[in-house]
Write a protein that holds these residues in place. Structure first.
Motif, PDB file in Angstrom:
ATOM      1  N   UNK A  84       0.731 -13.062  -3.338  1.00 52.96           N
ATOM      2  CA  UNK A  84       1.702 -12.945  -4.371  1.00 52.96           C
ATOM      3  C   UNK A  84       2.625 -11.664  -3.598  1.00 52.96           C
ATOM      4  N   UNK A  85       3.829 -12.062  -3.381  1.00 49.81           N
ATOM      5  CA  UNK A  85       4.771 -11.300  -2.758  1.00 49.81           C
ATOM      6  C   UNK A  85       5.995 -10.896  -3.791  1.00 49.81           C
ATOM      7  N   UNK A  86       6.238  -9.728  -3.924  1.00 53.83           N
ATOM      8  CA  UNK A  86       7.393  -9.391  -4.596  1.00 53.83           C
ATOM      9  C   UNK A  86       8.336  -8.789  -3.661  1.00 53.83           C
ATOM     10  N   UNK A  87       9.575  -9.323  -3.993  1.00 51.06           N
ATOM     11  CA  UNK A  87      10.719  -8.850  -3.141  1.00 51.06           C
ATOM     12  C   UNK A  87      11.611  -8.211  -3.639  1.00 51.06           C
ATOM     13  N   UNK A  88      11.702  -7.869  -4.850  1.00 50.51           N
ATOM     14  CA  UNK A  88      12.515  -6.887  -5.669  1.00 50.51           C
ATOM     15  C   UNK A  88      12.372  -5.281  -5.435  1.00 50.51           C
ATOM     16  N   UNK A  89      11.729  -5.183  -4.343  1.00 50.95           N
ATOM     17  CA  UNK A  89      11.495  -3.548  -4.053  1.00 50.95           C
ATOM     18  C   UNK A  89      10.621  -2.952  -5.208  1.00 50.95           C
ATOM     19  N   UNK A  90      11.122  -1.920  -5.931  1.00 51.87           N
ATOM     20  CA  UNK A  90      10.272  -1.254  -6.871  1.00 51.87           C
ATOM     21  C   UNK A  90      10.590  -1.494  -8.294  1.00 51.87           C
ATOM     22  N   UNK A  91      11.717  -2.312  -8.456  1.00 49.26           N
ATOM     23  CA  UNK A  91      12.031  -2.574  -9.918  1.00 49.26           C
ATOM     24  C   UNK A  91      11.351  -3.839 -10.428  1.00 49.26           C
ATOM     25  N   UNK A  92      10.887  -3.866 -11.734  1.00 54.55           N
ATOM     26  CA  UNK A  92      10.211  -4.725 -12.546  1.00 54.55           C
ATOM     27  C   UNK A  92      10.533  -4.624 -13.716  1.00 54.55           C
ATOM     28  N   UNK A  93      10.437  -5.925 -14.401  1.00 56.41           N
ATOM     29  CA  UNK A  93      10.945  -5.873 -15.849  1.00 56.41           C
ATOM     30  C   UNK A  93       9.673  -6.190 -16.381  1.00 56.41           C
ATOM     31  N   UNK A  94       9.352  -6.070 -17.923  1.00 60.71           N
ATOM     32  CA  UNK A  94       8.053  -6.250 -18.517  1.00 60.71           C
ATOM     33  C   UNK A  94       7.921  -7.846 -18.675  1.00 60.71           C
ATOM     34  N   UNK A 114       0.696  -1.677  -8.103  1.00 64.55           N
ATOM     35  CA  UNK A 114       0.899  -2.152  -6.864  1.00 64.55           C
ATOM     36  C   UNK A 114       2.458  -2.330  -6.528  1.00 64.55           C
ATOM     37  N   UNK A 115       3.172  -2.733  -7.622  1.00 64.16           N
ATOM     38  CA  UNK A 115       4.593  -2.645  -7.182  1.00 64.16           C
ATOM     39  C   UNK A 115       5.102  -1.154  -6.936  1.00 64.16           C
ATOM     40  N   UNK A 116       4.849  -0.281  -7.809  1.00 64.08           N
ATOM     41  CA  UNK A 116       5.305   1.015  -7.926  1.00 64.08           C
ATOM     42  C   UNK A 116       4.524   1.927  -6.581  1.00 64.08           C
ATOM     43  N   UNK A 117       3.418   1.724  -6.199  1.00 62.63           N
ATOM     44  CA  UNK A 117       2.733   2.503  -5.024  1.00 62.63           C
ATOM     45  C   UNK A 117       2.508   1.656  -3.907  1.00 62.63           C
ATOM     46  N   UNK A 118       2.788   0.337  -3.863  1.00 65.97           N
ATOM     47  CA  UNK A 118       2.154  -0.471  -2.726  1.00 65.97           C
ATOM     48  C   UNK A 118       3.185  -0.280  -1.512  1.00 65.97           C
ATOM     49  N   UNK A 119       2.635  -1.011  -0.491  1.00 68.34           N
ATOM     50  CA  UNK A 119       3.276  -0.719   0.732  1.00 68.34           C
ATOM     51  C   UNK A 119       4.455  -1.831   0.944  1.00 68.34           C
ATOM     52  N   UNK A 126       9.031  -7.108   1.786  1.00 66.34           N
ATOM     53  CA  UNK A 126       8.101  -7.432   0.976  1.00 66.34           C
ATOM     54  C   UNK A 126       7.062  -6.529   0.502  1.00 66.34           C
ATOM     55  N   UNK A 127       6.799  -6.694  -0.762  1.00 69.56           N
ATOM     56  CA  UNK A 127       5.877  -5.955  -1.345  1.00 69.56           C
ATOM     57  C   UNK A 127       4.573  -6.769  -1.748  1.00 69.56           C
ATOM     58  N   UNK A 128       3.537  -6.774  -0.780  1.00 71.42           N
ATOM     59  CA  UNK A 128       2.545  -7.736  -0.928  1.00 71.42           C
ATOM     60  C   UNK A 128       1.571  -7.249  -2.324  1.00 71.42           C
ATOM     61  N   UNK A 129       1.660  -7.850  -3.451  1.00 77.66           N
ATOM     62  CA  UNK A 129       0.737  -7.466  -4.558  1.00 77.66           C
ATOM     63  C   UNK A 129      -0.615  -7.865  -4.595  1.00 77.66           C
TER      64      UNK A 129
END
Length: 136
Positions: A84-94, A114-119, A126-129
């Motif tokens: 699971x890869x998150x592409x929206x940097x550090x911004x996430x909605x509920x 993982x979104x807030x502190x992940x590499x 990409x932020x690999x969750x």
């Protein structure tokens, strides 16, 4: 000193030379007009074909096999893996957190950390969750 042999070219030879010059001129005009037609009038068509020809994607299967140790025990095998890869940097909605949690089976708190502190990978952003997810 040069000797005069008394041979003179007649008008027929001069006329042939003029015909040859005109023929060469027409060949160059024909080549130039064809080149202008292809480069100016047909440029969009050939630019499209060149761009399409520039990159060809091919799937190449890796020639890997299982790796065994000296005792014949299996050490490494090849399996498919999903992440699971998150592409929206550090911004996430509920809503996004809830949807990711339902899809992966991980808690919303874990995914939020993982979104807030992940590499974040520098080149692809990409932020690999989660690593090694099942296809389901």
């Amino acid at each position: 000193m040069k000797k005069d042999l008394g041979i003179k070219l007649g008008k027929s030879f001069e006329f042939r030379g003029e015909i040859y010059k005109v023929f060469i001129f027409l060949v160059f005009v024909l080549l130039g007009s064809r080149m202008a037609y292809l480069q100016i009038l047909q440029k969009d068509k050939y630019n499209y074909l060149a761009q399409k020809n520039r990159v060809k994607l091919r799937k190449i299967d890796a020639e890997r096999g299982n790796i065994y140790d000296s005792n014949g025990e299996l050490v490494v095998t090849n399996t498919l893996g999903y992440r699971l890869v998150y592409l929206n940097q550090r911004v996430v909605t509920n809503e996004q957190l809830k949807e990711m949690s339902e899809a992966t089976g991980y808690s919303e708190d874990y995914l939020q950390k993982r979104i807030k502190y992940g590499e974040i990978v520098p080149y692809t952003k990409e932020n690999i969750l989660v690593e090694d997810l099942d296809l389901d």
